[in-house]
Design a protein around this motif. Structure first.
Motif, PDB file in Angstrom:
ATOM      1  N   GLY A 203      33.409  44.265  35.813  1.00 29.82           N
ATOM      2  CA  GLY A 203      34.236  43.961  34.658  1.00 29.82           C
ATOM      3  C   GLY A 203      35.612  44.585  34.656  1.00 29.82           C
ATOM      4  O   GLY A 203      36.419  44.315  33.769  1.00 29.82           O
ATOM      5  N   ARG A 204      35.926  45.419  35.647  1.00 30.96           N
ATOM      6  CA  ARG A 204      37.217  46.104  35.684  1.00 30.96           C
ATOM      7  C   ARG A 204      38.116  45.511  36.766  1.00 30.96           C
ATOM      8  O   ARG A 204      37.643  45.031  37.798  1.00 30.96           O
ATOM      9  CB  ARG A 204      37.026  47.594  35.977  1.00 30.96           C
ATOM     10  CG  ARG A 204      36.207  48.339  34.945  1.00 30.96           C
ATOM     11  CD  ARG A 204      36.190  49.833  35.236  1.00 30.96           C
ATOM     12  NE  ARG A 204      35.337  50.561  34.315  1.00 30.96           N
ATOM     13  CZ  ARG A 204      34.070  50.838  34.547  1.00 30.96           C
ATOM     14  NH1 ARG A 204      33.520  50.453  35.697  1.00 30.96           N
ATOM     15  NH2 ARG A 204      33.353  51.498  33.674  1.00 30.96           N
ATOM     16  N   LEU A 205      39.421  45.580  36.527  1.00 33.34           N
ATOM     17  CA  LEU A 205      40.401  45.087  37.494  1.00 33.34           C
ATOM     18  C   LEU A 205      40.453  46.010  38.699  1.00 33.34           C
ATOM     19  O   LEU A 205      40.651  47.221  38.575  1.00 33.34           O
ATOM     20  CB  LEU A 205      41.787  45.014  36.843  1.00 33.34           C
ATOM     21  CG  LEU A 205      42.906  44.450  37.715  1.00 33.34           C
ATOM     22  CD1 LEU A 205      42.669  42.964  37.980  1.00 33.34           C
ATOM     23  CD2 LEU A 205      44.258  44.661  37.039  1.00 33.34           C
ATOM     24  N   LEU A 206      40.268  45.429  39.901  1.00 34.31           N
ATOM     25  CA  LEU A 206      40.353  46.189  41.148  1.00 34.31           C
ATOM     26  C   LEU A 206      41.644  45.896  41.899  1.00 34.31           C
ATOM     27  O   LEU A 206      42.169  46.761  42.602  1.00 34.31           O
ATOM     28  CB  LEU A 206      39.157  45.866  42.059  1.00 34.31           C
ATOM     29  CG  LEU A 206      37.762  46.179  41.513  1.00 34.31           C
ATOM     30  CD1 LEU A 206      36.707  45.819  42.550  1.00 34.31           C
ATOM     31  CD2 LEU A 206      37.644  47.655  41.120  1.00 34.31           C
ATOM     32  N   ALA A 207      42.152  44.682  41.792  1.00 31.96           N
ATOM     33  CA  ALA A 207      43.382  44.313  42.501  1.00 31.96           C
ATOM     34  C   ALA A 207      44.038  43.135  41.810  1.00 31.96           C
ATOM     35  O   ALA A 207      43.366  42.251  41.280  1.00 31.96           O
ATOM     36  CB  ALA A 207      43.074  43.970  43.959  1.00 31.96           C
TER      37      ALA A 207
END
Length: 317
Positions: A203-207
């Motif tokens: 659920g989190r932005l990685l790139a």
């Protein structure tokens, strides 16, 4: 343009999407990547107002989806190829959508022609293969001639010709200045289609970066070398400041140098080469490295079969 600002969705204590902030811009194909359970489908559903965020917001050209009049003329989406009334023909399915959004009847025939379904336009959708349903879903997405298009796994069920067609379609839509947002697990296909990547995990932005920059940052490129004068070659490479590792088969893998540089270096030292091949990093490798810590579902290798030659006390029969 699609703008996500702190977008969050929780189911109980579990965050499906966690503070996601990014912008999907027009004129390029943006790939949406992440492992299973990363929150991609939930994010797309929130963009379309099908799920309501716990926190944060989504803006489509500056407005929420529920503020759009005739939304199919703003956003076209394919999220589920089978989300249609199976008892309706392909033509009538699209006609109902068109009439509900003030779209001219003539547009129905145009999109059926575009996706290659004109010959089966009067057939009921429940008899369609998955690939045909995908094409009908894409026709529905194109129906309102929207500025923004979203596709979730659009190549599923398509044959090679269909995959080639949808790839070129997405590129041509982006070239027209439209916003194209596509989710897929097929890394080889995404590598040929997307210009920009948004990658999430748990659920989190990685790139949030270009395809080229993503691969450069998260994958390895090297030059593979084989030579009968291995020790001399190693000395020459080390003197030139080129990092070298040994492959499992005894070949050398040189990093920090191009194939042309290595070849010229070997020639200058009179070293014979049996192989000199550049190996380019792949999107799949880059994706696996970045998301290794975000994979929720890990398959286990199959347990070894019991030894049929031993009894239950471990004695050999």
């Amino acid at each position: 343009m699609i703008e996500l600002d702190g977008l969050t969705k929780r189911y109980g204590e579990k965050p499906a999407v966690d503070g996601l902030t990014c912008t999907v811009r027009p004129g390029i194909v943006t790939g949406f990547l992440g492992p299973n359970g990363a929150g991609k489908s939930t994010t797309m559903r929130m963009i379309l107002g099908l799920d309501h965020p716990t926190a944060g917001e989504v803006r489509i050209d500056g407005r929420r989806y529920d503020q759009l009049t005739d939304p199919l003329t703003y956003v076209g989406a394919l999220l589920d190829a089978k989300a249609m009334h199976g008892g309706r023909s392909a033509y009538n399915h699209l006609l109902c959508l068109a009439q509900s959004n003030g779209i001219p009847r003539a547009r129905v025939g145009e999109v059926l022609e575009t996706v290659g379904l004109m010959a089966v336009a009067r057939q009921k959708a429940k008899g369609f293969s998955y690939g045909m349903s995908q094409r009908l879903g894409i026709a529905a997405a194109l129906l309102g001639d929207p500025r923004i298009l979203m596709f979730d796994e659009p190549v599923n069920g398509l044959d090679p010709e269909g995959i080639h067609w949808i790839r070129n379609l997405m590129k041509s839509l982006a070239a027209q200045g439209r916003t194209v947002f596509v989710s897929s697990h097929l890394m080889s296909e995404m590598a040929q289609t997307a210009d920009h990547l948004v990658v999430i995990g748990q659920g989190r932005l990685l790139a949030d970066t270009s395809m080229a920059e993503f691969v450069r940052r998260h994958a390895r490129s090297y030059v593979r070398i084989r030579s009968p004068q291995r020790e001399r070659l190693l000395d020459a490479l080390h003197e030139a400041g080129i990092t070298v590792t040994e492959a499992a088969d005894g070949a050398l893998e040189a990093e920090g140098g191009k194939a042309e540089q290595v070849g010229e270096l070997a020639a200058g030292h009179g070293i014979v080469l049996h192989e000199l091949s550049p190996r380019q990093a792949s999107l799949e490798e880059a994706f696996m490295r970045l998301t290794a810590g975000s994979v929720e579902y890990h398959a286990q290798s199959e347990a070894a079969p019991p030894d049929r030659g031993s009894d239950r006390r471990g004695r050999t029969a």
